[in-house]
Design a protein around this motif. Sequence first.
Motif, short mmCIF file in Angstrom:
data_model
loop_
_atom_site.label_atom_id
_atom_site.label_comp_id
_atom_site.label_asym_id
_atom_site.label_seq_id
_atom_site.Cartn_x
_atom_site.Cartn_y
_atom_site.Cartn_z
N LEU A 2 33.40 9.54 -24.56
CA LEU A 2 32.29 10.10 -25.32
C LEU A 2 30.99 9.79 -24.59
N ASN A 3 30.28 10.85 -24.21
CA ASN A 3 28.99 10.72 -23.54
C ASN A 3 27.96 11.53 -24.30
N ILE A 4 26.76 10.99 -24.38
CA ILE A 4 25.67 11.72 -25.00
C ILE A 4 24.55 11.87 -23.98
N PHE A 5 23.73 12.91 -24.19
CA PHE A 5 22.65 13.20 -23.26
C PHE A 5 21.37 13.38 -24.06
N ILE A 29 20.68 15.64 -27.46
CA ILE A 29 20.73 17.09 -27.62
C ILE A 29 22.10 17.62 -27.21
N TRP A 30 22.87 16.77 -26.55
CA TRP A 30 24.20 17.19 -26.08
C TRP A 30 25.16 16.01 -26.23
N VAL A 31 26.27 16.27 -26.89
CA VAL A 31 27.33 15.28 -27.05
C VAL A 31 28.58 15.85 -26.38
N ASP A 32 29.06 15.17 -25.35
CA ASP A 32 30.19 15.64 -24.57
C ASP A 32 31.41 14.75 -24.84
N LEU A 33 32.50 15.37 -25.27
CA LEU A 33 33.73 14.65 -25.56
C LEU A 33 34.82 15.11 -24.60
N GLU A 34 35.23 14.24 -23.71
CA GLU A 34 36.31 14.54 -22.77
C GLU A 34 37.57 13.79 -23.22
#
Length: 328
Positions: A2-5, A29-34
Motif C-alpha cells: 500500500l502506497n500513498i502519494f 490524492i492517489w492511493v496505490d494498492l499492489e
Amino acid sequence: MLNIFTLAHGRLVQEEIESLADLERFRPIWVDLESPTVEEKRWIKQHYGLSIPEDATDDDIEESARFYEEDNGDLHIRSDFLLDDDEDPRSVRVAYILNQHNTELKSYGVLFSIHDEDIPVFRLLRLRARRAPGLIENAKDVLLKLFDADAEYSADTLEGIYDDLKKVSAQVLAGDMTDVRAQEVLSDIAHQEDLNGRIRRNMLDTRRAVSFMMRSKMLNSDQFEDARQILRDIESLDSHTAFLFDKINFLMDATVGFLNINQNKIIKLFSVASVALLPPTLVASVYGMNFKFMPELDWAYGYPYVLGLMVLSAVVPMLYFRKRGWLA
C-alpha cells in the motif's frame, strides 16, 4: 503493498503505509494498492469508507462493467496496461476508483488504483512527478497522466519492435536462409507480432478509458484538452502498428518462401536422380528378361558389358543435367 502519494510544493511524494495510523497521518490524492492484503483493504474501508471489489482485477469481467459511475459519484475504470517483458509480454489489468462522495475528501478527490503487478507506466509517472513540479494538481490529473504515460510507453515499445525487425530483415534478406535460421527468424517474428498486437489492443483500451472520462464531464477545460491530445497520440500510433503488421507479414512470407525454395531444391534433387536412374533401370530390366540364349552363357564379357552400359546410361544424363545447371 500500500502506497500513498501526496502533493508537496507541486511534486508528487510517495509514502509507504504499514499501519492504519500511518494512513491517517496523510492527505493523499492517489492511493496505490499492489496485490493488497485483506488487512490493507480493511484499512481502506475503515479510513475512506471504500470497499475494494473482490473482482477488481479479474480479466473475465464483462466489457460493459469496465467503465461506470456509481450513484454516490464514484467513477470506476478498469484498464489494461502493457508489460513488455522480454520472456512474457502481457497486459496487466488495473482497476481505478475515483472517490469523491466523502464530504471530507470531495474538495480534492482521491484516486485508488488496484493491480497485481508492478507496472512500468506507474514507475515512469512517479519519476516524472518528482522531477517536474506542477505536473499534477489533483487525482484526475494523476489518472490522465497515467494514460498519457501509457501511450508513450507503447510508443517506446513500438520503437523497440522497429529495431528488432530491422535485425530480422537483415537475416531474411541476406539470401543464405537455412532451415535452422528460418526457424529462429519465424520465432522472432511471431514474438514481435504478438507484442504489436498487444500494443494495438492496449491503445484501444486506453482510448476507451479516456473517451469515458471526456463523456462523463469530469474534466475541466485544461484536462479536457489533455485528454484530446492523448487521443491524438493514440491515433498516430495506430498507423505505426498497421505498418508493422504489414512488415511482419512481408518478413513472414519471405521466410516461408525461402523454406519453400529449400524444399524445392531437395525435391529437384530427387527428381533429377530418379530421371537419371531410369536408363540403368531400363537396361537392367531388359537384361533380366528370359532370353533363349543368355549372354553370360555365350559371351564371357556379358556381365561387364551390361554393367558398363548401366553406368554409362546413368553418367551421360547426369553430365547433361550438370551442363544445364539443374544440379546446382
